[in-house]
Design a protein around this motif. Structure first.
Motif, mmCIF file in Angstrom:
data_model
loop_
_atom_site.group_PDB
_atom_site.id
_atom_site.type_symbol
_atom_site.label_atom_id
_atom_site.label_comp_id
_atom_site.label_asym_id
_atom_site.label_seq_id
_atom_site.Cartn_x
_atom_site.Cartn_y
_atom_site.Cartn_z
ATOM 1 N N PRO A 34 21.816 -67.465 15.282
ATOM 2 C CA PRO A 34 22.860 -66.434 15.319
ATOM 3 C C PRO A 34 24.246 -67.064 15.220
ATOM 4 O O PRO A 34 24.534 -68.038 15.910
ATOM 5 N N GLU A 36 28.302 -65.635 14.953
ATOM 6 C CA GLU A 36 29.172 -64.462 14.943
ATOM 7 C C GLU A 36 30.186 -64.501 13.799
ATOM 8 O O GLU A 36 30.937 -65.462 13.675
ATOM 9 N N ALA A 69 25.149 -62.385 17.903
ATOM 10 C CA ALA A 69 25.264 -61.650 19.167
ATOM 11 C C ALA A 69 25.782 -60.225 18.954
ATOM 12 O O ALA A 69 26.906 -60.025 18.507
ATOM 13 N N GLN A 112 19.963 -60.622 18.014
ATOM 14 C CA GLN A 112 20.312 -61.135 19.345
ATOM 15 C C GLN A 112 21.102 -60.057 20.084
ATOM 16 O O GLN A 112 22.148 -59.608 19.602
ATOM 17 N N LYS A 169 20.046 -62.701 24.745
ATOM 18 C CA LYS A 169 21.000 -63.806 24.844
ATOM 19 C C LYS A 169 21.130 -64.196 26.317
ATOM 20 O O LYS A 169 21.835 -63.545 27.086
ATOM 21 N N ARG A 221 17.133 -66.773 23.965
ATOM 22 C CA ARG A 221 17.822 -68.049 23.765
ATOM 23 C C ARG A 221 18.375 -68.506 25.113
ATOM 24 O O ARG A 221 19.065 -67.739 25.810
ATOM 25 N N SER A 319 22.925 -78.976 12.384
ATOM 26 C CA SER A 319 23.897 -78.968 11.285
ATOM 27 C C SER A 319 24.590 -80.305 11.076
ATOM 28 O O SER A 319 24.837 -80.722 9.944
ATOM 29 N N GLY A 344 22.792 -73.692 12.779
ATOM 30 C CA GLY A 344 23.897 -72.786 13.103
ATOM 31 C C GLY A 344 24.988 -72.864 12.048
ATOM 32 O O GLY A 344 25.000 -72.116 11.069
ATOM 33 N N ARG A 345 25.909 -73.817 12.197
ATOM 34 C CA ARG A 345 27.052 -73.896 11.281
ATOM 35 C C ARG A 345 26.634 -74.042 9.823
ATOM 36 O O ARG A 345 27.331 -73.595 8.919
ATOM 37 N N ASP A 382 35.010 -64.625 10.789
ATOM 38 C CA ASP A 382 34.568 -66.013 10.873
ATOM 39 C C ASP A 382 33.548 -66.355 9.790
ATOM 40 O O ASP A 382 32.683 -65.546 9.452
#
Ligand SMILES: Cc1cc2nc3c(=O)[nH]c(=O)nc-3n(C[C@H](O)[C@H](O)[C@H](O)COP(=O)(O)O)c2cc1C
Length: 401
Positions: A34, A36, A69, A112, A169, A221, A319, A344-345, A382
């Motif tokens: 996940p 955001e 999230a 999530q 979460k 998580r 990552s 993630g990233r 983002d």
């Protein structure tokens, strides 16, 4: 998938073959964690930008994707444009699921669900379990009963939207993690004893099971160790030293409750950020993530017994390793430390990473430059500020700073 490209990069076969994920089978071991995007429309509905992000992840052919999230309440948000899952937003979430599934019908899609607790910002009210930040409202027992009911309602909406399951979460300092901490010394039914601190999960999982279909996936998580005094992964309210005994007990409980997977993470962004997402200057924190997922795997193996299905284990923080993540993830899976490689990233740097790898093409690798983390702190949309012009411009303009 058709391999029509020239082979340039070796992808270990174990990563590209189907694998059990709880009560389902995932088409490969690549998992989109996940992340955001903070780009919902007013009221927390997925926007065109949100839908485009999930369509791109669908094209990416991830074995499993966890939607970022999503708040179960409208009045305590960690991001000013956070997604909110309430009945009136259901159509928007149906569109999100359709955008993803159109390109990846076999990929597992989880959502999530969260309550931001003391991390609430932006005109909403931070709320805490125990006396906390100035201005934060102390939650009553009735508030917590209501929040738990909202998690159950959100899980049902996830199913109605057409997604495959939920991710509680319970990590990164949000309300779900706060409840578990040894420092949660509330004197009502939501704090103090281990039973009270895990009550949320023990009550919610059976209830959600009874209300959803037999294949609906339920997992969580966790931050195995938060790196704060009295946090998850310690044993007392005033203790800083890592001791995973309670977290192991929690993982065994998740297995007892018949949960489908454990997504092992650590740290609290904004407090112990590098533990969650290692950066080049603090590279070796990624080694802790191997240890955390191995700890979870060992507990689940012991708890499930031979021959019994056990929850899948997701390892985090790949990552930073770029292409080295591939042999590294394969080795962790072969040795039984984890079952799925969570990125993630990297999903911001290149949402189509697995699809490219599956046809031998090099994806755009994340450089762990922290641009996305800076955009997150500034509360603007983002994404990857290195490769995507829209986010690059937002970062260079100092938007939201
Ligand atoms: C911008 C940003 C947003 C994130 N959003 C979430 C989120 O919604 N839920 C979550 O559990 N973790 C979130 N994380 C943590 C990531 O999922 C992941 O655990 C972390 O980045 C480490 O993995 P990596 O090294 O592969 O990036 C976020 C991290 C960043 C940098």
């Amino acid at each position: 998938m058709q391999n029509s490209c020239m082979q340039q990069i070796i992808v270990p076969a174990i990563l590209t073959t189907p694998a059990p994920f709880g009560r389902r089978i995932a088409p490969n071991r690549f998992l989109a964690q996940p992340m955001e995007g903070n780009d919902a429309e007013n009221g927390g509905v997925p926007s065109e930008r949100t839908l485009a992000r999930y369509a791109a992840l669908g094209r990416g052919q991830w074995g499993v994707t966890v939607v970022e999230a999503v708040s179960v309440v409208p009045d305590c948000l960690a991001r000013v444009n956070q997604l909110i899952l309430e009945k009136q937003n259901l159509d928007g979430f149906k569109r999100l699921v359709a955008a993803y599934k159109q390109a990846n019908p076999d990929g597992i899609l989880l959502v999530q669900i969260t309550h931001s607790g003391r991390k609430g910002v932006g005109g909403t009210v931070p709320t805490t379990l125990t006396p906390g930040p100035e201005g934060a409202r102390l939650l009553t027992s009735a508030d917590l009963d209501d929040i738990r009911r909202r998690f159950v309602a959100a899980a049902r909406l996830v199913e109605q939207a057409g997604a495959d399951g939920i991710d509680f979460k319970l990590c990164h300092g949000y309300l779900g993690a706060e409840m578990l901490r040894p420092s949660n010394n509330r004197s009502d039914g939501w704090g103090g004893t281990w039973e009270n601190r895990t009550r949320f999960l023990r009550e919610s999982v059976p209830e959600i099971r009874s209300l959803t279909g037999k294949d609906f996936l339920i997992g969580a998580r966790l931050s195995l160790y938060e790196g704060i005094r009295g946090g998850c992964g310690t044993l007392a309210a005033d203790e800083l030293l890592e001791d995973l005994s309670e977290m192991k007990r929690l993982v065994a409980l998740m297995s007892e409750l018949g949960m489908d997977y454990v997504n092992a993470s650590a740290g609290i962004p904004g407090e112990t950020s590098e533990i969650t997402r290692p950066v080049p200057q603090a590279r070796w924190f990624y080694l802790d993530h191997i240890r955390y997922s191995k700890t979870v795997s060992d507990v689940l193996r012991a708890a499930s017994g031979a021959g019994k299905d056990r929850p899948a284990v997701i390892q985090s923080a790949f990552s930073l390793l770029k292409a080295d993540a591939l042999p590294h993830a394969a080795q962790c899976i072969e040795r039984g430390y984890s079952d799925f490689a969570g990125f993630g990233r990297q999903i911001f740097a290149d949402p189509e990473t697995p699809a490219k790898l599956l046809c031998g093409e090099e994806p755009r690798w994340c450089t762990a430059c922290s641009g996305c983390s800076k955009l997150m702190v500034r509360q603007v949309n983002d994404g990857c500020s290195l490769y995507d012009e829209y986010y690059k411009k937002l970062l260079s303009q100092g938007a939201g700073a």
